[in-house]
Design a protein around this motif. Sequence first.
Motif, PDB file in Angstrom:
ATOM      1  N   LEU A   1      11.090  -6.192  -7.286  1.00  0.00           N
ATOM      2  CA  LEU A   1      12.029  -4.911  -6.913  1.00  0.00           C
ATOM      3  C   LEU A   1      12.290  -5.059  -5.575  1.00  0.00           C
ATOM      4  N   ARG A   2      11.747  -5.248  -4.608  1.00  0.00           N
ATOM      5  CA  ARG A   2      11.859  -5.519  -3.107  1.00  0.00           C
ATOM      6  C   ARG A   2      13.312  -6.286  -2.749  1.00  0.00           C
ATOM      7  N   ALA A   3      13.251  -7.462  -3.924  1.00  0.00           N
ATOM      8  CA  ALA A   3      14.586  -8.413  -3.806  1.00  0.00           C
ATOM      9  C   ALA A   3      15.741  -7.656  -4.000  1.00  0.00           C
ATOM     10  N   LEU A   4      15.733  -6.675  -5.091  1.00  0.00           N
ATOM     11  CA  LEU A   4      16.774  -5.876  -5.558  1.00  0.00           C
ATOM     12  C   LEU A   4      16.851  -4.447  -4.639  1.00  0.00           C
ATOM     13  N   ASP A   5      16.335  -4.380  -3.604  1.00  0.00           N
ATOM     14  CA  ASP A   5      16.213  -3.225  -2.816  1.00  0.00           C
ATOM     15  C   ASP A   5      16.123  -1.972  -3.614  1.00  0.00           C
ATOM     16  N   LEU A   6      14.965  -2.147  -4.501  1.00  0.00           N
ATOM     17  CA  LEU A   6      14.574  -0.984  -5.364  1.00  0.00           C
ATOM     18  C   LEU A   6      13.206  -0.536  -5.439  1.00  0.00           C
ATOM     19  N   ALA A   7      12.635  -0.931  -4.219  1.00  0.00           N
ATOM     20  CA  ALA A   7      11.021  -0.794  -3.691  1.00  0.00           C
ATOM     21  C   ALA A   7      10.828  -0.036  -2.625  1.00  0.00           C
ATOM     22  N   THR A   8      11.837   1.098  -2.287  1.00  0.00           N
ATOM     23  CA  THR A   8      11.847   1.762  -1.218  1.00  0.00           C
ATOM     24  C   THR A   8      10.596   2.724  -1.699  1.00  0.00           C
ATOM     25  N   PRO A   9       9.589   2.864  -0.729  1.00  0.00           N
ATOM     26  CA  PRO A   9       8.314   3.612  -0.952  1.00  0.00           C
ATOM     27  C   PRO A   9       8.313   5.086  -0.572  1.00  0.00           C
ATOM     28  N   ASN A  10       9.128   5.867  -1.207  1.00  0.00           N
ATOM     29  CA  ASN A  10       9.529   7.187  -0.645  1.00  0.00           C
ATOM     30  C   ASN A  10       9.680   8.225  -2.007  1.00  0.00           C
ATOM     31  N   ILE A  11       8.922   7.808  -2.902  1.00  0.00           N
ATOM     32  CA  ILE A  11       8.981   9.015  -4.045  1.00  0.00           C
ATOM     33  C   ILE A  11       8.351  10.362  -3.624  1.00  0.00           C
ATOM     34  N   GLY A  12       9.011  11.422  -3.830  1.00  0.00           N
ATOM     35  CA  GLY A  12       8.330  12.735  -3.319  1.00  0.00           C
ATOM     36  C   GLY A  12       8.370  12.800  -1.821  1.00  0.00           C
TER      37      GLY A  12
ATOM     38  N   GLU B   1       1.479  -3.481 -16.667  1.00  0.00           N
ATOM     39  CA  GLU B   1       0.219  -3.563 -16.492  1.00  0.00           C
ATOM     40  C   GLU B   1      -0.590  -3.575 -15.033  1.00  0.00           C
ATOM     41  N   GLN B   2      -1.384  -3.220 -14.721  1.00  0.00           N
ATOM     42  CA  GLN B   2      -1.878  -3.021 -13.073  1.00  0.00           C
ATOM     43  C   GLN B   2      -1.929  -4.181 -12.464  1.00  0.00           C
ATOM     44  N   LEU B   3      -2.415  -5.372 -13.246  1.00  0.00           N
ATOM     45  CA  LEU B   3      -2.395  -6.729 -12.608  1.00  0.00           C
ATOM     46  C   LEU B   3      -1.137  -7.349 -12.284  1.00  0.00           C
ATOM     47  N   ARG B   4       0.260  -6.509 -12.747  1.00  0.00           N
ATOM     48  CA  ARG B   4       1.219  -7.466 -12.415  1.00  0.00           C
ATOM     49  C   ARG B   4       2.126  -6.400 -11.636  1.00  0.00           C
ATOM     50  N   LEU B   5       1.340  -5.291 -11.002  1.00  0.00           N
ATOM     51  CA  LEU B   5       2.111  -4.497 -10.105  1.00  0.00           C
ATOM     52  C   LEU B   5       2.569  -5.115  -8.780  1.00  0.00           C
ATOM     53  N   ARG B   6       1.712  -6.390  -8.363  1.00  0.00           N
ATOM     54  CA  ARG B   6       2.229  -6.903  -7.122  1.00  0.00           C
ATOM     55  C   ARG B   6       3.656  -7.787  -7.243  1.00  0.00           C
TER      56      ARG B   6
ATOM     57  N   ASN C   1       7.480   4.113 -10.563  1.00  0.00           N
ATOM     58  CA  ASN C   1       8.626   5.076 -10.103  1.00  0.00           C
ATOM     59  C   ASN C   1       9.410   4.115  -9.343  1.00  0.00           C
ATOM     60  N   ILE C   2      10.643   3.879  -9.670  1.00  0.00           N
ATOM     61  CA  ILE C   2      11.696   3.220  -8.779  1.00  0.00           C
ATOM     62  C   ILE C   2      12.772   4.078  -8.081  1.00  0.00           C
ATOM     63  N   SER C   3      12.686   4.012  -6.736  1.00  0.00           N
ATOM     64  CA  SER C   3      13.360   4.899  -6.065  1.00  0.00           C
ATOM     65  C   SER C   3      14.885   4.476  -5.930  1.00  0.00           C
ATOM     66  N   LEU C   4      15.864   5.320  -6.237  1.00  0.00           N
ATOM     67  CA  LEU C   4      17.196   4.929  -5.982  1.00  0.00           C
ATOM     68  C   LEU C   4      17.747   5.554  -4.612  1.00  0.00           C
TER      69      LEU C   4
ATOM     70  N   ASP D   1       0.919  -1.171  -0.164  1.00  0.00           N
ATOM     71  CA  ASP D   1       0.195  -0.078   0.085  1.00  0.00           C
ATOM     72  C   ASP D   1       0.804   1.337   0.011  1.00  0.00           C
ATOM     73  N   ALA D   2       1.863   1.189   0.707  1.00  0.00           N
ATOM     74  CA  ALA D   2       3.085   2.537   0.841  1.00  0.00           C
ATOM     75  C   ALA D   2       3.476   2.621  -0.286  1.00  0.00           C
ATOM     76  N   TRP D   3       4.047   1.544  -0.918  1.00  0.00           N
ATOM     77  CA  TRP D   3       4.640   1.652  -2.354  1.00  0.00           C
ATOM     78  C   TRP D   3       3.797   2.318  -3.444  1.00  0.00           C
ATOM     79  N   VAL D   4       2.487   1.843  -3.329  1.00  0.00           N
ATOM     80  CA  VAL D   4       1.595   2.213  -4.688  1.00  0.00           C
ATOM     81  C   VAL D   4       1.418   3.624  -4.273  1.00  0.00           C
ATOM     82  N   ARG D   5       1.024   3.927  -3.117  1.00  0.00           N
ATOM     83  CA  ARG D   5       0.548   5.401  -2.597  1.00  0.00           C
ATOM     84  C   ARG D   5       1.813   6.209  -3.180  1.00  0.00           C
ATOM     85  N   ALA D   6       2.999   6.279  -2.860  1.00  0.00           N
ATOM     86  CA  ALA D   6       4.140   6.860  -3.049  1.00  0.00           C
ATOM     87  C   ALA D   6       4.737   6.610  -4.633  1.00  0.00           C
TER      88      ALA D   6
END
Lengths: 551, 88
Positions: A396-407, A385-390, A338-341, A319-324
């Motif tokens: 992305l989490r496994a790659l440390d690329l899913a930090t939910p902090n965009i903006g 595709e939205q149905l593939r977001l999860r 968006n993928i946070s670096l 939820d936090a990731w989708v929101r941000a």
Amino acid sequence: MYRYDEFDTRLVQERVEQFRRQTGRRLNGEMNEDQFLPLRLMNGVYLQLHAYMLRINVPYGAMRSRQIRQLAHIARTYDKGYGHFTTRQNMQFNWIQLKDVANAQADLAEVEMHCIQSSGNCIRNTTSDQYAGVAKDEIEDPRVYCEIIRQWSTLHPEFSYLPRKFKIAVTGSPNDRAAVALHDIGLRMHLNKNGEPGFEVLVGGGQGRTPFVAKTIRDWLPPEHLLSYLEAILRVYNLDGRRDNKWKARIKILVHQTGTKEFRRLVDTEWDKIRDSALKLPQAEIDRINAYFAPPDYESLDDAGETIAAWRADNANFDAWVRANVAEHKIPGYSIVNISLKSANQPPGDMTAAQMDAFADLADEYSFGELRVNHRQNLVLADVEQLRLRELWEKLRALDLATPNIGRVSDMIVCPGLDYCSLANARSIPIAEEINKRFSDMDRVHDIGELTINISGCMNACGHHHVGHIGILGVDKRGKEFYQFTLGGSSDQTASLGDRTGPGFPADKAVDAVETILNTYIEIRNDGECFLDTYRRAGLAPFKEALYGNP
Amino acid sequence: MIIANTLADGFVVFLTADNGWTHDIADGAVAETDAAADAMLLTAKQAERDCVVIDPNLIPVEIVDGRPQPTEYREYIRANGPSVPTPS
């Protein structure tokens, strides 16, 4: 995406071999550093604090998966296994060896990439909106015009030795995600009263030690006149821009000293001579370039909002990731990701070769093999595709690329600072790391809400501190690192420069100051206000009092 | 001490007592007098003309735990590498 034609391919290959010969002459002593410097800069090679640095253009921030795989190869083969994405949508390698540069550039040429004009007093990489082609608010795809500008400006004989570097940014949307008002020329597409698309032309924006928000010199420019008008601006700048003082040589100083009205007159006088010349863009040429940016083969999908909502209700982290991090796409059933670096585990904008390779695979699997870099040093998969977001989120989490902090507070623009840069006066990355640690509680991060913190290690402002909602500038004060703060900056369609709070803080108090500023905001904010809203309503006084007390 | 970057690879080096160059600051020569420092700088400038190094500079150092260390933080970082871990 654009593909090189025979001319592009030949030009880039010839340049690689030319620079190989120039490097050889430097290494065997036929050229001294003064002679070599302008040549290496024109090919993206700097000497930084610890080593040479190679800057690679990512035209308007768009890449194919095979291109980022090649960047991973270069990181592994010629560097230390990682690269750094910059605010100009480019990539930098920090440990390249001069003797290897031509080989690295030859490898880049294999995937239609190069370093030409990534430095030097010439027209640099034209930057753009990372949501180009997929944004709901877009009028036209700005990449088409960026590519036209790229072709016009590459090795332009008249503009290879300008008074100073020159940066152009283009947006096709009213919501400016490309910071166009902070560029030498900003182009903002909008519709005129007849509903025809054209560009508002802004000139003289920039940061550095003398920051300015660009001034509009033409409200609406038909696309067919884009190149002739740009050429007219560049001619005025090339003739009248100062060459006697590096610090006063940018076009922003010329526009400021000449005055907007007179500058416009000078440009129009020049434009009258060339507007109907060979620079006039035939619609067929615009259409030809436009064809390269045709939409991918989207499936016909329904909006999956209900499913996504159920997944979000089921998993707070998702939820936090989708929101941000997830933004609306113009095609039903698709999202922009968006993928946070800006994870807590490595410097902002950095990416390891392993992450690049794995991310290339994700681009192939989830986004038609394409990716983008934005000026906030993050990445974008534009067509998911939205149905593939999860499932994408889990990978992305496994790659440390899913930090939910965009903006959010920890999504900082950060220059390399004194850890790498020979121009810097203070370090930027350790301050960013400390902010990231201090604001690691994601509930608190999301409560603070929309916020940009931009950090520069010197007055050159590569970290865009002037336009951060909170800007942090590192300075040297009698041999010690100090950090000055500005508040209220913005780089969007409401662009503004931040106001300086007062004296700077030593390194060990800088993040306390960030906390004080944010606690003050939380205390005085009205319902629904983000930090910038509160600052624009309440002004500097309450923040100044919180930081320095009541005199 | 004299700090510079080598021309071919760009990495940071220090002038040694036998007028060579080392990546390890502990092996670099420390000038004890102004005259010695001036002589070292002349040697370094010649190495620059000979296309061995670029941007040689004389920097103040102090001895910490038996090793010379630059006293200015800019040169300290230049000599010791980034103060943050590099990604891996």
